[in-house]
Design an enzyme around this catalytic site. Structure first.
Site, PDB file in Angstrom:
ATOM      1  N   LYS A 193      44.929 -19.895 -24.970  1.00  0.00           N
ATOM      2  CA  LYS A 193      43.691 -19.179 -24.156  1.00  0.00           C
ATOM      3  C   LYS A 193      43.731 -19.604 -22.684  1.00  0.00           C
ATOM      4  CE  LYS A 193      39.289 -20.102 -23.971  1.00  0.00           C
ATOM      5  NZ  LYS A 193      38.985 -19.492 -22.631  1.00  0.00           N
TER       6      LYS A 193
ATOM      7  N   GLU B 288      41.720 -33.471 -21.331  1.00  0.00           N
ATOM      8  CA  GLU B 288      42.163 -33.897 -19.759  1.00  0.00           C
ATOM      9  C   GLU B 288      40.986 -33.018 -18.987  1.00  0.00           C
ATOM     10  OE1 GLU B 288      42.511 -33.519 -16.292  1.00  0.00           O
ATOM     11  OE2 GLU B 288      44.553 -32.350 -16.517  1.00  0.00           O
TER      12      GLU B 288
ATOM     13  N   CYS C  18      42.663 -31.760 -10.560  1.00  0.00           N
ATOM     14  CA  CYS C  18      41.814 -32.744 -11.241  1.00  0.00           C
ATOM     15  C   CYS C  18      42.054 -34.126 -10.637  1.00  0.00           C
ATOM     16  CB  CYS C  18      42.087 -32.620 -12.782  1.00  0.00           C
ATOM     17  SG  CYS C  18      43.727 -32.908 -13.207  1.00  0.00           S
TER      18      CYS C  18
ATOM     19  N   GLU D 282      31.789 -34.300  -8.494  1.00  0.00           N
ATOM     20  CA  GLU D 282      33.390 -33.763  -8.153  1.00  0.00           C
ATOM     21  C   GLU D 282      33.187 -32.419  -7.650  1.00  0.00           C
ATOM     22  OE1 GLU D 282      37.633 -33.013 -10.625  1.00  0.00           O
ATOM     23  OE2 GLU D 282      35.530 -32.738 -11.791  1.00  0.00           O
TER      24      GLU D 282
END
Length: 474
Positions: free
Chosen positions: A168, A241, A275, A371
């Site tokens: 997806k 993750e 990331c 972040e």
């Protein structure tokens, strides 16, 4: 406008509805994306399970041959994929070409991998073997920053381990995955790989589905927590993750001119939408001013714009929601520090954000502690090494970190004290399919890549054999 279709049971299918895919450089509509509902998800799971029963019986080399045919087809269509990536994700065309190349590298790596049984003991009394077997139907939920690369590096180890998979993609970047679906339809047996799109509404159905044995998710920590909670009902396996706020510590023995370019590249790769990008930079007081100046000059000279335009080095933020978040972090930086590059977002269509560097900012501010996931780098001053290590570790995240020093022994000592799954020395954001990538703390769980990441798509089975045999007593 190209008509894109999803892949279910080997057939390219239209959706129950469609959504616009927007070019982040100018907010024009690139294409319309079909979206699935739960009925179509159930059809994909059913077809994937049926395919798995046959697929798991193939040898590793047989499964690898299918995967290599797919990577060869990607190579034949490399320029098409690159252009699609730039249109939907925003990255400059040269970087899109790199993503296509790395997608092939990752997939080809796993296409040559095998898992052998391990013998713990073998003597007159018996034999104990440890086997690795496929899980069944797995799902890969992918983000918008590297849509082709992440789709392929989830597909490759999953199918090589003998599973079938449902991918997806993110609703804002589905086109490269749907283009991949067209190739898969002509190469893989029906149902081995299925690709479904949604409008951010199928995630809970996937993570709670009793017919899905595992979810591999790459994305934000809040979403990862929701997936983990939703998956609890079926105790399905998870690889998560998640977010990162990677800290880099620059020791007082470096030459700022020598390290500035490496730090700059690690912080602003893909316009900071990585990331494991370098997101917090701690610099010793003795070299602080000089390193700030060097990084500020690099950021000011960078060309940010439409990824299809000649000379553009950095693309836009990928979507409106993330653009608004990044702009709020820039406001936070202006209020709490001194902007030395960027900071002024153009008032024009598109999500263009200049590379922004802020100095004289402290821990405790949002742009340092959180972040941003965008093109903004806070540079924080420190004097005491023990103190800065503690500050770097004072985060819920633990994806990566780095140490920069001319003394490798000293750097290794500092690296050993950083709480993250990966620590780099004199580099950052260096990775490869053969290197295991394991998060720490709220940056996730499980392992991507390497032998350990391959094993994540399998279940362990122990076969314990007794060689002693006695006839039953009659």
């Amino acid at each position: 406008m190209t008509q894109y279709k999803m892949l279910i049971d080997g057939e390219l299918r239209e959706g129950v509805a469609s959504i616009d895919v927007v070019n982040p450089a100018d907010e024009s509509v690139v294409a319309q994306c079909p979206v699935a509902d739960e009925v179509m998800l159930n059809q994909a799971v059913e077809s994937a399970h049926k395919a798995y029963l046959s697929w798991r019986k193939l040898s590793f080399s047989e499964r690898g041959s299918y995967l290599k045919k797919l990577t060869a087809a990607v190579e034949e269509n490399a320029e098409k994929f690159a252009r699609i990536l730039t249109l939907e994700q925003g990255k400059p065309l040269a970087q899109a070409r790199d993503e296509v190349m790395f997608s092939q590298i990752f997939a080809n790596h796993f296409a040559d991998c095998e898992i052998e049984s391990r013998v713990l003991s073998d003597d007159d009394n018996g034999r104990i073997e440890v086997l690795r077997e496929p899980l069944g139907v797995v799902a890969g939920i992918c983000p918008w920053n590297f849509p082709l690369l992440i789709s392929l590096y989830k597909i490759a180890p999953a199918v090589m381990a003998g599973n079938s998979i449902i991918i997806k993609p993110a609703p804002t970047t589905p086109l490269s995955s749907l283009t991949l679906a067209e190739l898969i339809a002509d190469i893989f047996p029906p149902g081995v790989v299925n690709i479904l799109c949604d409008n951010n509404d199928l995630g809970p159905a996937i993570s709670s589905h009793p017919g899905i044995a595992k979810v591999s998710f790459t994305g934000s920590t809040p979403t990862g927590k929701k997936i983990m909670a939703s998956a609890a009902g079926t105790l399905k396996r998870l690889t998560l993750e998640l977010g990162g706020n990677d800290a880099a510590i620059v020791l007082d023995d470096v030459d700022p001119k020598q390290v500035a370019e490496g730090i700059f590249g690690a912080a602003f790769l893909n316009s900071g939408q990585v990331c494991i990008a370098l997101k917090r930079l701690y610099v010793h007081d003795s070299i602080y001013d000089e390193l700030c100046e060097e990084i500020g000059k690099l950021a000011s000279a960078a060309v940010v714009g439409n990824g299809l335009d000649e000379g553009v080095q950095f693309g836009p933020v990928q979507n409106r929601m993330q653009f608004d978040k990044v702009c709020s972090y820039i406001d936070n930086a202006k209020a709490n520090g001194r902007i030395i590059a960027g900071g002024d977002v153009p008032d024009a269509p598109g999500f263009i954000v200049p590379l922004t560097v802020v100095r004289d900012i402290e821990d405790g501010t949002a742009v340092v502690d959180e972040e941003p996931f965008g093109p903004i780098l806070p540079i924080v001053r420190y004097q005491d090494l023990d103190d800065v290590i503690e500050r770097a570790n004072h985060s819920d995240y633990g994806l990566g970190g780095s140490v920069w020093s001319s003394n490798l022994d000293r750097a290794r000592d500092v690296a050993s004290r950083i709480d993250s799954g990966t620590v780099w020395i004199n580099q950052h954001c260096a990775f490869g399919p053969h290197i295991p990538f394991a998060p720490a703390k709220e940056s996730g769980l499980g392992v991507e890549w390497g032998e350990e990441g391959f094993h994540e798509f399998t279940a362990m089975k122990v076969v314990n054999i007794s060689k002693a045999y006695s006839n039953p007593v009659h």
